[in-house]
Design an enzyme around this catalytic site. Structure first.
Site, PDB file in Angstrom:
ATOM      1  N   LYS A   9       1.036  -1.338  -0.272  1.00 40.66           N
ATOM      2  CA  LYS A   9       0.086   0.034   0.086  1.00 40.66           C
ATOM      3  C   LYS A   9       0.719   1.132  -0.332  1.00 40.66           C
ATOM      4  CE  LYS A   9      -3.642   2.453   2.563  1.00 40.66           C
ATOM      5  NZ  LYS A   9      -4.398   2.279   3.931  1.00 40.66           N
ATOM      6  N   SER A  25      -2.017   2.253 -17.828  1.00 45.85           N
ATOM      7  CA  SER A  25      -1.224   1.429 -17.036  1.00 45.85           C
ATOM      8  C   SER A  25      -1.051   2.801 -15.673  1.00 45.85           C
ATOM      9  CB  SER A  25      -0.189   1.676 -17.239  1.00 45.85           C
ATOM     10  OG  SER A  25       0.849   2.155 -17.841  1.00 45.85           O
ATOM     11  N   TYR A  58      -2.407  -2.091 -13.582  1.00 49.27           N
ATOM     12  CA  TYR A  58      -1.389  -2.709 -13.585  1.00 49.27           C
ATOM     13  C   TYR A  58       0.354  -1.266 -13.533  1.00 49.27           C
ATOM     14  CZ  TYR A  58      -0.793  -1.867 -18.422  1.00 49.27           C
ATOM     15  OH  TYR A  58       0.011  -1.224 -19.519  1.00 49.27           O
TER      16      TYR A  58
END
Length: 116
Positions: A9, A25, A58
Site C-alpha cells: 500500500k 497503467s 497495472y
C-alpha cells in the site's frame, strides 16, 4: 483455503500526471514501488480520495526520486492532477499464513511524493 489480502500500500500520494494518450497503467516512482513491495506489471487498485473512484490497472516503473504518480490511458479520465490516491496491491495466501502476514506500507510526503 486461500484468501486475498492487502500485500502492498502507498497511502495518500498525489497524482502528478494524467496521460490519456498512453496505452494504460499507472507509472510509480521506483522508490515508492520498492518501499511498498510492488513490481512492474503487478495489478493494483487505485482509490481516489477526491472523488471516490476505484480503478484497477497495472504498474509501470517511474524514475527514482521523481515522485511520479501518473495515471495513463482510460484511467486518466478518473483523476485530476493533484488528486490524492491510495495504491493497493493484493495477494492470495493460505488462510493461516494470512493471519500473521504484515503488508508493506509506504507513507510518502503528500507534497513531494517522496518517502519521509
Amino acid at each position: 483455503m486461500k484468501i486475498q489480502v492487502v500485500k502492498s500500500k502507498i497511502h495518500r500520494v498525489k497524482v502528478t500526471q494524467a496521460d490519456l494518450n498512453y496505452i494504460g497503467s499507472i507509472t510509480i516512482d521506483e522508490d515508492l514501488m520498492d518501499a511498498s513491495n510492488l513490481i512492474e506489471g503487478e495489478k493494483v487498485q487505485i482509490v481516489n480520495i477526491n472523488n471516490g473512484e476505484r480503478i484497477e490497472t497495472y504498474v509501470i516503473k517511474g524514475e527514482r526520486k521523481s515522485g511520479t504518480i501518473c495515471l495513463n490511458g482510460p484511467a486518466a479520465r478518473r483523476v485530476a492532477v493533484n488528486d490524492i490516491v491510495i495504491i493497493i496491491g493484493y495477494a492470495y495466501m493460505d488462510f493461516e499464513l494470512a493471519k500473521s502476514f504484515k503488508p508493506m506500507l509506504a507513507f510518502p510526503d503528500e507534497t513531494t511524493n517522496l518517502l519521509k
